[in-house]
Design a protein around this motif. Sequence first.
Motif, short mmCIF file in Angstrom:
data_model
loop_
_atom_site.label_atom_id
_atom_site.label_comp_id
_atom_site.label_asym_id
_atom_site.label_seq_id
_atom_site.Cartn_x
_atom_site.Cartn_y
_atom_site.Cartn_z
N ARG A 261 -9.83 -0.52 6.18
CA ARG A 261 -10.51 -0.96 4.96
C ARG A 261 -9.55 -1.66 4.00
NH1 ARG A 261 -11.64 3.78 3.00
NH2 ARG A 261 -9.84 3.79 1.61
N GLU A 262 -8.37 -1.14 3.83
CA GLU A 262 -7.48 -1.57 2.76
C GLU A 262 -6.55 -2.72 3.13
OE1 GLU A 262 -7.37 -0.24 -0.44
OE2 GLU A 262 -9.19 0.81 0.12
N SER B 139 -6.01 4.49 -1.29
CA SER B 139 -6.44 3.19 -1.80
C SER B 139 -5.65 2.86 -3.05
CB SER B 139 -7.94 3.21 -2.11
OG SER B 139 -8.34 2.01 -2.71
N ALA C 243 -9.14 4.17 6.46
CA ALA C 243 -8.55 3.58 5.25
C ALA C 243 -7.68 2.38 5.59
CB ALA C 243 -7.73 4.64 4.51
N SER D 91 -1.54 6.56 -5.30
CA SER D 91 -2.60 5.96 -4.49
C SER D 91 -2.96 6.79 -3.26
CB SER D 91 -2.19 4.55 -4.05
OG SER D 91 -0.98 4.57 -3.31
N HIS E 31 -6.77 8.77 -2.81
CA HIS E 31 -7.95 8.17 -2.17
C HIS E 31 -7.58 7.25 -1.02
CE1 HIS E 31 -10.48 9.78 -5.36
NE2 HIS E 31 -9.65 9.25 -6.25
N HIS F 15 0.86 -1.19 0.00
CA HIS F 15 0.00 0.00 0.00
C HIS F 15 0.90 1.24 0.00
CE1 HIS F 15 -3.41 -2.63 1.00
NE2 HIS F 15 -2.57 -3.23 1.82
N ARG G 296 -6.96 0.64 -5.15
CA ARG G 296 -7.99 0.12 -6.07
C ARG G 296 -8.31 1.14 -7.15
NH1 ARG G 296 -11.98 -1.88 -1.14
NH2 ARG G 296 -10.42 -3.10 -0.08
#
Length: 409
Positions: free
Chosen positions: A341-342, A407, A338, A402, A405, A225, A409
């Motif tokens: 979530r990630e 993220s 985040a 990244s 956001h 990440h 994705r």
Amino acid sequence: MTASPSSVLGEGASPRPVLREVRFLRLWAGTTASGLATWALPFVLGLAVLERSLSPTGLGVVLAARTVGFLAAVPVSGVIADRRSRRAVVLWSGLTAAVAAPLIALGLGRSVALMAVAAAVSGAGQGACRPAFQALTAEVVEEGRRRQANAAITLAVRVTTLVGPAVAALLAVLVDARGLLIGIGALWLVAALAPPAGVPIRRPGTGRPGFWAEFTEGVREARRHPWFLAGLAALTAVIATGYSATGVALPLVSRDRYGSEAVLAGAATAYIVGALVGALLVARWRPRAQGWAALAGLACYGVAPLALLLPVHPTVVIAAYVLTGIGIELFNVPWFTATQREVAPDKLARVSSLDFLLSYGLAPLGLALIAPAMDAFGYGPVLGACAVVCFAAPAAAALVPSSRHFSVR
């Protein structure tokens, strides 16, 4: 008409407001109690110095021992919390800190060595619960309501930090520092016993690798990440410079430039008030580029050393700390949400331990270095450098694609 806590924290965003969930309220009570107990220990030990039952040197030794315990426990607890039950880690870390508090009280006025050992144990309990609480929040609260949950938790911590000194001062009229230390132990009992069990996650079976291999696996997960690595680097830089400027330079500027402690007290209060405003704001605000918005909030910390650098009116310093408080919560809540979530659920505690280990773990280093740097180079260059780092580090983090956001994705 005054808004209810649920509506303030974004009731319209969900048919079931998170503050009406018993399981979350139990988690909220536990995290709030741990945050209050963490804050209260240095404050109560400061009262012990005023009572002359502890020397200033002893205070430094005890607080340093607590920091060592914290840093030693954070990576270990991250691995254990990913191996086993996060609820169990919270329980045992809270009980450890609860047992340590009366031992600190026992050593007060008798043995600084006993106090230091007990403080190290307390710090280990504090450090062990941090990544476990982060991971437990992701188990107790579903993804769509974690922003509300994180805002509610940080709001509670800020409120207790704001009213805590007044409450502790009032209690000090009735009981001495030993009694207040026993009260800290009671808070840790609440932190240990109140949270609910989370939803079990799928973990590897037998044949797990050793501790360092599992810790390294957490590091590899963090490297997946790029936004996390960039944000963590920015957060670490800001805390090591802007936070240190607040801790060391603010008292000196308040005394030398403004001639009293009023600016120090006002700025400290303004920071907490700003953080409260920030927590309320971020619970409802949904920016399109949430990562950039969070990093912009983190960069607001640069106005604090800048205000201390310039010969401005005291109200400007107060306003700067209000903005700094708002900005740090605009970063904290999206950052925690985040991460929950990630990051892969079975590695969340280890990644969270990296967060706490680097960002808060290196803060004492900044505090230790900034005073000698000011003696060697003067206030101006050091505060100017701190401001530049606070502005530049989040800006550099925002360049990572990244990060927009938070993220990949």
